[in-house]
Design a protein around this motif. Sequence first.
Motif, PDB file in Angstrom:
ATOM      1  N   GLN A 112      -7.871 -46.018  -2.169  1.00 16.51           N
ATOM      2  CA  GLN A 112      -7.465 -45.725  -0.931  1.00 16.51           C
ATOM      3  C   GLN A 112      -8.245 -46.861   0.075  1.00 16.51           C
ATOM      4  OE1 GLN A 112      -9.978 -42.537   1.348  1.00 16.51           O
ATOM      5  NE2 GLN A 112      -7.993 -41.354   1.573  1.00 16.51           N
ATOM      6  N   LEU A 144       0.734 -42.631   6.780  1.00 20.65           N
ATOM      7  CA  LEU A 144       0.105 -43.718   5.887  1.00 20.65           C
ATOM      8  C   LEU A 144      -0.746 -42.630   5.099  1.00 20.65           C
ATOM      9  CD1 LEU A 144      -0.882 -46.580   8.267  1.00 20.65           C
ATOM     10  CD2 LEU A 144       0.881 -46.419   6.349  1.00 20.65           C
ATOM     11  N   LYS A 204      -0.077 -39.794   3.799  1.00 19.96           N
ATOM     12  CA  LYS A 204       0.590 -39.327   2.722  1.00 19.96           C
ATOM     13  C   LYS A 204       0.612 -40.301   1.673  1.00 19.96           C
ATOM     14  CE  LYS A 204       3.358 -35.805   5.694  1.00 19.96           C
ATOM     15  NZ  LYS A 204       4.865 -35.559   6.230  1.00 19.96           N
ATOM     16  N   LYS A 205       0.626 -41.305   2.081  1.00 21.75           N
ATOM     17  CA  LYS A 205       0.950 -42.434   0.935  1.00 21.75           C
ATOM     18  C   LYS A 205      -0.674 -42.929   0.536  1.00 21.75           C
ATOM     19  CE  LYS A 205       5.101 -42.792   2.086  1.00 21.75           C
ATOM     20  NZ  LYS A 205       6.084 -42.229   0.961  1.00 21.75           N
ATOM     21  N   HIS A 265      -3.539 -43.528   2.187  1.00 17.65           N
ATOM     22  CA  HIS A 265      -4.403 -44.278   2.959  1.00 17.65           C
ATOM     23  C   HIS A 265      -5.370 -43.477   3.839  1.00 17.65           C
ATOM     24  CE1 HIS A 265      -2.566 -47.778   0.843  1.00 17.65           C
ATOM     25  NE2 HIS A 265      -1.194 -47.533   1.396  1.00 17.65           N
ATOM     26  N   ASP A 318      10.519 -47.030   6.116  1.00 19.19           N
ATOM     27  CA  ASP A 318      10.553 -47.648   4.773  1.00 19.19           C
ATOM     28  C   ASP A 318      10.025 -49.124   5.052  1.00 19.19           C
ATOM     29  OD1 ASP A 318      11.528 -45.581   3.428  1.00 19.19           O
ATOM     30  OD2 ASP A 318      13.414 -46.168   3.674  1.00 19.19           O
ATOM     31  N   LEU A 332       6.109 -49.107   5.439  1.00 20.59           N
ATOM     32  CA  LEU A 332       5.451 -48.900   4.225  1.00 20.59           C
ATOM     33  C   LEU A 332       5.609 -50.138   3.494  1.00 20.59           C
ATOM     34  CD1 LEU A 332       4.029 -47.013   2.311  1.00 20.59           C
ATOM     35  CD2 LEU A 332       6.089 -46.492   1.305  1.00 20.59           C
ATOM     36  N   THR A 375       2.276 -52.095   2.645  1.00 16.75           N
ATOM     37  CA  THR A 375       1.994 -52.534   0.896  1.00 16.75           C
ATOM     38  C   THR A 375       1.773 -53.829   0.859  1.00 16.75           C
ATOM     39  OG1 THR A 375       3.281 -50.442   0.473  1.00 16.75           O
ATOM     40  CG2 THR A 375       2.621 -51.810  -1.286  1.00 16.75           C
TER      41      THR A 375
END
Length: 438
Positions: free
Chosen positions: A2, A22, A24-25, A27, A108, A111, A115
Amino acid sequence: MQKKILIVDDDTSFGMMVSGFLKKKGHDSVLSGNVSGAVDHLKKGTFDLVLTDYRLPDGTGMDVLEKSKQFSSNTPVVLITAYSEIRVAVDAIKKGAYEYITKPVNADELLHVVTKALKNNRKNPSSNSEYISGNGEEARRMEEHIRLVAPTEVAVLIQGESGTGKEYVARRIHQLSNHADAPFVAVDCGALTPEIASSELFGHIKGSFTGAVDNKTGHFESVGRGTIFLDEVGNLSYEVQVKLLRAIQERKARRLGSNTEFTIEARIVAATNDDLRNSSMNGSFREDLYHRLNEFQISVPPLRARRDDLLKYANYFREKAAAEFGKEIEGFSEAVLGIFERYEWPGNLRELRNVVRRSVLLTQGDFVEKASIPPELEIPSVKTDQELNLSDARNATEKQMIEEVLVKTRHNKSETARLLGMDRKTLYNKMQKLNIDY
């Protein structure tokens, strides 16, 4: 693992939406609505990424960038800005921002940038060293110069606007040099404050200054016999310029607080988007250091001067973006190509890459159409007579003010800069631009 992200935006609903996305991804994020709040968070904890809006109630995203670099020079900062403020975004990159995203923000794209930023460290940049040789006359001449100087030990100064790909040129020199089997380390001199520059470049030993809790190996020592790339070298403070000059001359240096010297074996390549020759003549950059760094100069032309290569670069970025986003896109429509040809590209290759990547993300068909590119690209960049007159008027007013303060201080440049609220380098640049006698 994380990651912890600081989000700075006065639009609470937008900030919470980004934070939730974020989360949900995988972080963790902290939200602040202004510069002062962001500074408090930066003081209290360490973040893996800072995501900041440009327009804030008590300042701008540039203030957040400056403070972030002060507290943690290696933390990537991503700026969110309107496309009409593209020059602001370019300036942010010059001053150390990792990347910028234009509004409206696409999930998108957000992200993807986040990333990528989390995977990359500005102190140890991506190993992606792809270099594209252009077809135009200037590009061929530049490639010829690169191949000529790469096998030598000559210090190279790369000159060019922000976003033209100076680091790629430096990596190309490294690849073709006798140091290619050793590391390539890029140092963002624009992000180095005078307080940390010596430690970052030459290292320090435990207890050498407040906060030095461990020994640290500097870039010149860690790179060994590799290549050290000093990006935006013109931003180094005068004190650090002196230390750098001594290190280059003697090919030796010491960690802060140490009496033991280490040998410098690295190939040195520097880059700047300033005119270092003029800076050395007006005293804002050491002339002897300039000549040490400028044993051979390579000029990287802006994209607007490389129209013959525009389509080649656009297609390269299109193919990379299509692979990243899992799409099959054959090319650009004639309308889009026409807009690309007419646009001035103030952000150079970096701007072209961002525009193409965003357009690929938005494209649903086989070709990138006009609807997928920012509408601002169609706005003429030529200034009107009225704008030119206003610019002349502002320059005249600024020139008069500077001259009056110079008379008041008896031409003491340091005192003049202080009274005008600017640093000496900025003052010298303005004096040169406005034809004010030194």
